[in-house]
Design an enzyme around this catalytic site. Structure first.
Site, PDB file in Angstrom:
ATOM      1  N   ASP A  73      27.927 -35.626   1.770  1.00  8.20           N
ATOM      2  CA  ASP A  73      27.985 -34.712   0.625  1.00  8.20           C
ATOM      3  C   ASP A  73      28.739 -33.421   0.898  1.00  8.20           C
ATOM      4  O   ASP A  73      29.125 -32.729  -0.046  1.00  8.20           O
ATOM      5  CB  ASP A  73      26.564 -34.364   0.162  1.00  8.20           C
ATOM      6  CG  ASP A  73      25.806 -35.573  -0.349  1.00  8.20           C
ATOM      7  OD1 ASP A  73      26.433 -36.631  -0.545  1.00  8.20           O
ATOM      8  OD2 ASP A  73      24.577 -35.462  -0.546  1.00  8.20           O
ATOM      9  N   GLU A  77       0.828  -1.206   0.000  1.00  3.06           N
ATOM     10  CA  GLU A  77       0.000   0.000   0.000  1.00  3.06           C
ATOM     11  C   GLU A  77       0.867   1.263   0.000  1.00  3.06           C
ATOM     12  O   GLU A  77       0.562   2.237  -0.711  1.00  3.06           O
ATOM     13  CB  GLU A  77      -0.913   0.007   1.228  1.00  3.06           C
ATOM     14  CG  GLU A  77      -1.853  -1.197   1.303  1.00  3.06           C
ATOM     15  CD  GLU A  77      -1.296  -2.337   2.130  1.00  3.06           C
ATOM     16  OE1 GLU A  77      -2.082  -2.987   2.847  1.00  3.06           O
ATOM     17  OE2 GLU A  77      -0.065  -2.587   2.059  1.00  3.06           O
ATOM     18  N   GLY A 131      18.418 -36.977   3.476  1.00  2.00           N
ATOM     19  CA  GLY A 131      18.181 -38.084   2.573  1.00  2.00           C
ATOM     20  C   GLY A 131      16.863 -38.811   2.743  1.00  2.00           C
ATOM     21  O   GLY A 131      15.912 -38.303   3.339  1.00  2.00           O
ATOM     22  N   CYS A 175      -2.324  -3.969   7.241  1.00  3.13           N
ATOM     23  CA  CYS A 175      -1.899  -4.225   8.618  1.00  3.13           C
ATOM     24  C   CYS A 175      -2.343  -3.086   9.532  1.00  3.13           C
ATOM     25  O   CYS A 175      -2.483  -1.931   9.110  1.00  3.13           O
ATOM     26  CB  CYS A 175      -0.386  -4.423   8.682  1.00  3.13           C
ATOM     27  SG  CYS A 175       0.580  -2.988   8.161  1.00  3.13           S
ATOM     28  N   ALA A 200      15.575 -36.094  -5.967  1.00  2.11           N
ATOM     29  CA  ALA A 200      15.823 -36.476  -7.354  1.00  2.11           C
ATOM     30  C   ALA A 200      16.102 -37.974  -7.378  1.00  2.11           C
ATOM     31  O   ALA A 200      16.642 -38.537  -6.416  1.00  2.11           O
ATOM     32  CB  ALA A 200      17.008 -35.701  -7.926  1.00  2.11           C
ATOM     33  N   ARG A 236      15.213 -23.007  -3.786  1.00  2.78           N
ATOM     34  CA  ARG A 236      15.747 -22.674  -2.474  1.00  2.78           C
ATOM     35  C   ARG A 236      15.457 -21.228  -2.083  1.00  2.78           C
ATOM     36  O   ARG A 236      15.202 -20.940  -0.908  1.00  2.78           O
ATOM     37  CB  ARG A 236      17.251 -22.932  -2.446  1.00  2.78           C
ATOM     38  CG  ARG A 236      17.622 -24.418  -2.462  1.00  2.78           C
ATOM     39  CD  ARG A 236      19.121 -24.618  -2.518  1.00  2.78           C
ATOM     40  NE  ARG A 236      19.482 -26.031  -2.388  1.00  2.78           N
ATOM     41  CZ  ARG A 236      20.725 -26.485  -2.368  1.00  2.78           C
ATOM     42  NH1 ARG A 236      21.757 -25.630  -2.485  1.00  2.78           N
ATOM     43  NH2 ARG A 236      20.975 -27.781  -2.241  1.00  2.78           N
ATOM     44  N   GLU A 296      15.483 -31.605   1.934  1.00  3.66           N
ATOM     45  CA  GLU A 296      16.175 -32.167   0.776  1.00  3.66           C
ATOM     46  C   GLU A 296      16.723 -33.573   1.006  1.00  3.66           C
ATOM     47  O   GLU A 296      17.346 -34.136   0.126  1.00  3.66           O
ATOM     48  CB  GLU A 296      17.291 -31.220   0.328  1.00  3.66           C
ATOM     49  CG  GLU A 296      16.794 -29.902  -0.243  1.00  3.66           C
ATOM     50  CD  GLU A 296      17.837 -29.205  -1.116  1.00  3.66           C
ATOM     51  OE1 GLU A 296      18.981 -29.704  -1.203  1.00  3.66           O
ATOM     52  OE2 GLU A 296      17.511 -28.167  -1.702  1.00  3.66           O
TER      53      GLU A 296
END
Length: 329
Positions: A197, A47, A264, A72, A151, A181, A262
């Site tokens: 990793d 606004e 495992g 608000c 993936a 992300r 993400e």
């Protein structure tokens, strides 16, 4: 209001944990006098930016303000937008949806009514709510909006118990992964994934918000010598059997309204088993690998809403039924 929705989308990836909001001001003679959107967290709301864009201030007299979310009514990083609108000669305010934040929750609209403004709400409400699934989830369920991401190969394999790192994504996939992300406040991986990793968990390939890395597992101590340990923003959490309490604390204690998980596979399955997911993102590679760790089975209550090809790979987005969603990939 549809124009205001389009403007609001420009704020995605830049305003969290605030909602993305768009605003259009239409003069008494039905011309667009100004427009704006919430561009950056901590800066002017939609606004304020819309009013600032009006070059001829006379056009504000008897104008209609279309805004995707109730203005608000409280002081935060900026003054209340509802108060600003009461001081302008505008005639009518049209809000797409009310604000579920307990600090607002109808107070903004009531402030405008008390000032003699004509107020209409609920215009294109579903579309306006769909702009902010993370904000709505955090305010109404007291936890982050959760996206599960993985993936896999053509057989649904996503890893190997030997510790060998398998590659499924390509250059296009990595680019879109980093874009994903920027749309989240934080990224979470399990401790085993962090050890195997040594990831950065950043969005270096796409401009915008840098999410906060989170590693969960073990005793919650940093992994010495790792890239994530070198990042002072990394949040290290110990193993827990109560994921729901953990994600609630992410919102209440760390102001994280959207979480990208993400992996495992064990962590992803734990979130699915706990019913903690709103959106699932899967990139499928047409090749077959030598891995032996299967990707999670898709829950029965998700449905595909969009897909696209990233080179040879197929990216699919699935949404939990009944959720407010951004349906574009």
């Amino acid at each position: 209001m549809r124009r205001a929705c389009g403007l609001a989308r420009k704020g995605h990836g830049h305003v969290s944990p605030n909602p993305a909001v768009g605003c259009v001001i239409v003069s008494a003679d039905s011309e667009i006098a100004g427009e704006g959107w919430h561009r950056q967290y901590g800066e002017g709301h939609a606004e304020v930016n819309a009013v600032a864009s009006v070059k001829n201030r006379e056009l504000l007299r008897d104008a209609t303000v279309y805004v995707t979310l109730e203005p608000c009514s409280h002081y935060g990083k900026t003054p209340p937008c509802a108060l600003m609108l009461t001081e302008l000669p505008v005639k009518r305010i049209v809000a797409g949806s009310t604000d579920p934040n307990p600090k607002v929750s109808g107070r903004g609209l009531e402030m405008l009514r008390q000032a003699g403004k004509e107020v209409v709400s609920g215009v294109l409400e579903a579309e306006c709510r769909a702009l902010n699934p993370a904000f709505l989830t955090a305010q109404e369920q007291q936890r982050p909006y959760i996206t599960l991401k993985w993936a896999c190969d053509a057989n649904g394999v996503m890893g190997s118990t030997t510790g060998e790192r398998l590659h499924f994504s390509n250059a296009q996939g990595e680019l879109w992964s980093h874009r994903e992300r920027t749309r989240h406040d934080a990224i979470m991986v399990g401790r085993r994934t962090a050890e195997a990793d040594n990831p950065r968990l950043d969005a270096r390939r796409w401009p915008g918000h840098q999410p906060r890395p989170i590693v969960i597992g073990g005793d919650g101590s940093p992994l010495a010598g790792s890239r994530l340990a070198a990042n002072s923003e990394t949040l290290w959490l110990p193993h827990t059997d109560d994921l729901r309490a953990m994600v609630t604390s992410l919102w209440k204690e760390h102001n994280i309204s959207s979480l990208l998980v993400e992996g495992g596979a064990r962590l992803l399955n734990a979130f699915i088993d706990a019913g903690l997911y709103d959106r699932i993102r899967v990139e499928r590679c047409p090749d077959i690998t030598e891995g032996d760790v299967s990707a999670p089975a898709l829950p029965a209550d998700v449905c595909p809403v969009s897909s696209m090809y990233l080179g040879r790979n197929k990216l699919e987005i699935m949404l939990r039924k009944g959720k407010w969603q951004l349906k574009k990939v």
